[in-house]
Motif scaffolding. Sequence first.
Motif, PDB file in Angstrom:
ATOM      1  N   LEU A   1       0.665  -1.239  -0.137  1.00 29.02           N
ATOM      2  CA  LEU A   1       0.128   0.001  -0.036  1.00 29.02           C
ATOM      3  C   LEU A   1       0.688   1.560  -0.121  1.00 29.02           C
ATOM      4  O   LEU A   1       0.561   2.319  -0.722  1.00 29.02           O
ATOM      5  N   TYR A   2       1.878   1.105   0.782  1.00 36.25           N
ATOM      6  CA  TYR A   2       2.864   2.469   0.759  1.00 36.25           C
ATOM      7  C   TYR A   2       3.262   2.517  -0.428  1.00 36.25           C
ATOM      8  O   TYR A   2       3.429   3.909  -0.891  1.00 36.25           O
TER       9      TYR A   2
ATOM     10  N   TRP B   1       5.045  14.672   3.872  1.00 34.08           N
ATOM     11  CA  TRP B   1       3.828  15.394   3.939  1.00 34.08           C
ATOM     12  C   TRP B   1       2.705  14.482   3.657  1.00 34.08           C
ATOM     13  O   TRP B   1       1.317  14.918   4.019  1.00 34.08           O
ATOM     14  N   VAL B   2       2.940  13.552   2.875  1.00 37.39           N
ATOM     15  CA  VAL B   2       1.935  12.405   2.440  1.00 37.39           C
ATOM     16  C   VAL B   2       1.430  11.806   3.686  1.00 37.39           C
ATOM     17  O   VAL B   2       0.048  12.082   4.044  1.00 37.39           O
ATOM     18  N   ASN B   3       2.119  11.574   4.820  1.00 38.97           N
ATOM     19  CA  ASN B   3       1.605  10.789   6.103  1.00 38.97           C
ATOM     20  C   ASN B   3       0.765  12.020   6.937  1.00 38.97           C
ATOM     21  O   ASN B   3      -0.272  11.707   7.394  1.00 38.97           O
ATOM     22  N   GLY B   4       1.334  13.297   6.758  1.00 43.55           N
ATOM     23  CA  GLY B   4       0.753  14.389   7.523  1.00 43.55           C
ATOM     24  C   GLY B   4      -0.675  14.476   7.044  1.00 43.55           C
ATOM     25  O   GLY B   4      -1.643  14.688   7.926  1.00 43.55           O
ATOM     26  N   PHE B   5      -0.968  14.607   5.855  1.00 44.91           N
ATOM     27  CA  PHE B   5      -2.225  14.837   5.304  1.00 44.91           C
ATOM     28  C   PHE B   5      -3.081  13.363   5.371  1.00 44.91           C
ATOM     29  O   PHE B   5      -4.340  13.566   5.449  1.00 44.91           O
ATOM     30  N   LEU B   6      -2.445  12.272   5.283  1.00 49.34           N
ATOM     31  CA  LEU B   6      -3.232  10.988   5.627  1.00 49.34           C
ATOM     32  C   LEU B   6      -3.746  10.962   7.072  1.00 49.34           C
ATOM     33  O   LEU B   6      -4.796  10.633   7.239  1.00 49.34           O
TER      34      LEU B   6
ATOM     35  N   GLY C   1       4.600  11.721  11.293  1.00 52.01           N
ATOM     36  CA  GLY C   1       5.699  13.044  10.712  1.00 52.01           C
ATOM     37  C   GLY C   1       6.719  12.426   9.841  1.00 52.01           C
ATOM     38  O   GLY C   1       7.696  13.263   9.373  1.00 52.01           O
ATOM     39  N   MET C   2       6.834  10.938   9.712  1.00 54.32           N
ATOM     40  CA  MET C   2       8.021  10.594   8.989  1.00 54.32           C
ATOM     41  C   MET C   2       7.440   9.771   7.837  1.00 54.32           C
ATOM     42  O   MET C   2       5.943   9.225   7.813  1.00 54.32           O
ATOM     43  N   ALA C   3       8.034   9.481   6.668  1.00 52.80           N
ATOM     44  CA  ALA C   3       7.649   8.674   5.746  1.00 52.80           C
ATOM     45  C   ALA C   3       7.430   7.186   5.977  1.00 52.80           C
ATOM     46  O   ALA C   3       8.238   6.309   5.338  1.00 52.80           O
TER      47      ALA C   3
ATOM     48  N   ILE D   1       0.631   4.916   8.949  1.00 59.01           N
ATOM     49  CA  ILE D   1      -0.733   5.900   8.815  1.00 59.01           C
ATOM     50  C   ILE D   1      -1.387   5.575   7.452  1.00 59.01           C
ATOM     51  O   ILE D   1      -2.765   5.375   7.731  1.00 59.01           O
ATOM     52  N   PRO D   2      -0.968   5.060   6.346  1.00 64.26           N
ATOM     53  CA  PRO D   2      -1.856   4.660   5.346  1.00 64.26           C
ATOM     54  C   PRO D   2      -2.519   3.606   5.906  1.00 64.26           C
ATOM     55  O   PRO D   2      -3.781   3.587   5.186  1.00 64.26           O
TER      56      PRO D   2
END
Length: 331
Positions: A70-71, A91-96, A136-138, A142-143
């Motif tokens: 998925l990531y 930023w992807v995880n922040g918005f997710l 805050g990290m990639a 979070i996804p």
Amino acid sequence: MPIKENSSGLFLTWATGISALFLLFLMIAKSPPHLRYDEPYHLDLAKSIEKKGLRDGLLDPYNQSAAGPLYAAIHHALKLITNQEAPRIRWVNGFLLVTAIGLLAFIRPQEGPRAATISCAALGVMGIPFLWPAAGMALTEIPAFVGFCGFLLCIRQLFSSSSPYPRFTESVFFAVCAGIFLGLAILGRQTYLVVIPSLFLLFLIGPVRPWLVAVIGVFTFLVSAWVFWIWGGVVSPSQAKVNQGFQWEHGLFSLAYVATATAIFCPQWLIPKKRLLFFPAGVLGACLAALSRDYGEPPGKSLLIRIIGFDVGLADGFWSSPAWGLLGLIG
């Protein structure tokens, strides 16, 4: 803790939650321009799939990521925006995370707290400290968490129908979506496989019609099972060393982390109705910890040491956290 239904309490909670999100975004913006921790491993998997194709990428013998695809799919889709470079990929995880909070905000009962109060409660996840590194990290948590939140929302919609005979199309829609979301969560982190036994319980004793639970299970299988067929197991062959089967230590760690999050989010859940349960839960939790865990590596070690010191932090994390987890289960 429960949020009081008054304007000042709601405003304070909203302000705190929004401030926490702003602080998280500021930390992402100021984060170092190089990959840290497990970020390189997960991003290498995404690049390997792009280069070799889905099957060969997942079976890459040099793959050091134990997570699902998925990531990789998300970061491939956003490659033109992030260029797969830090700090933009963070930023992807922040918005997710904002998406997950939005989904949680829609999980509301038919009666009781109004929408603003539920939204504030959803923002309360920002108070859980070990969520911050993942957001805050990639990283991959979070996804998958977004998928699980979508699953919870759909399950809630199935449960909350005001009619004992809800419309067929509506029921099927939410059942299908629940299966898809759970399948995506499993593709993100295989740990969400533990949700599947709950589907069997829903099938046997749940308020949802059994055939709807079967629909959820079928779509969960269709979305996620293929990756395990390719791997020939729960993880990639290159990460077979982490596939150690059922271990008590992992279960105790999970109890401890859930207890910590619950103590922050809603401590009342940790207080059993029968106060006499404190003693047996404490004794049993301490015995389980002593038999199966490493004293030097308690859950949330760095957080405990910074707050209450090295010696006290290790002792508290080792002895008390399983007991609090047990109290949450039996309370």
